[in-house]
Scaffold this motif. Structure first.
Motif: not given
Length: 216
Positions: A101, A103, A114, A116, A141-143
């Protein structure tokens, strides 16, 4: 230009130091023979064939989805973050990757702030050349993914490095969303190129893309 494609199958291990030295030595012999005008004999042809196999293997290193693992060299950029509510935030930092992942993390008031992918519409940087590289959240929404080439099969990476060797998504039709690199997706994209299709069916996805993009 070299590419590293991310996929889940087991692949050749990175070249050892010994193999790298052997490759360099073999290449030196070939270049000397070529400079002297000597035609390559059977032994040299075998060396060249081995070199080709090793180079293809080296290109295929780290063919693992970023959602699983992998080391990627990261640079600092002035990222502009566009949140879903329209608020923007700009600051210089590195992309953070943790367990597949990504962020962004900024120092703020003695701590960290942070961002994301799930919190954003997009993020972007402005390159020295003046153009903008936009990263949009992936499904799940992992990257974020950034377009890093303008070939017939466009390539995308989780880092905003133009022509980077770390590729995780591809796109052929601009009317469709980028998709992960896997055999089914590549076969579908290269149907009109017999040579690329042959390699895709053999699961040589990197080679298939390079052939299709006239880069092999």
């Amino acid at each position: 230009m070299r590419y590293s494609i991310y996929k889940t199958s087991t692949l050749t291990k990175p070249l050892t130091v010994y193999k790298r030295l052997l490759l360099i030595f073999s290449l030196s012999i070939y270049l000397i023979a070529k400079a002297q005008g000597q035609p390559p004999g059977p032994a040299m042809s075998a060396v060249r064939a081995q070199m080709d196999r090793q180079l293809i293997a080296q290109r295929a290193i780290d063919l693992i989805p970023i959602t699983y693992q992998g080391h990627i060299p990261l640079r600092r950029h002035a990222y502009t973050v566009v949140l879903k509510n329209g608020t923007t935030y700009t600051g210089k930092t590195k992309m953070q990757l943790n367990n597949g992942r990504s962020y962004l993390r900024y120092r703020e008031n003695g701590g960290f702030k942070r961002f994301f992918p799930k919190d954003t519409k997009e993020i972007y940087i402005i390159r020295r050349q003046g153009d903008t590289m936009v990263g949009r959240p992936t499904t799940g929404d992992t990257s974020w993914i950034f377009q890093v080439s303008k070939d017939k099969i466009k390539t995308f990476s989780v880092v905003p490095e133009w022509e980077t060797t770390y590729i995780s998504y591809v796109q052929k039709d601009t009317l469709t969303h980028p998709v992960k690199i896997n055999q089914g997706n590549i076969i579908q994209m290269v149907q009109d190129n017999p040579k690329a299709l042959k390699n895709a069916k053999k699961n040589r996805l990197l080679k298939a893309i390079l052939i299709y993009n006239n880069k092999y």
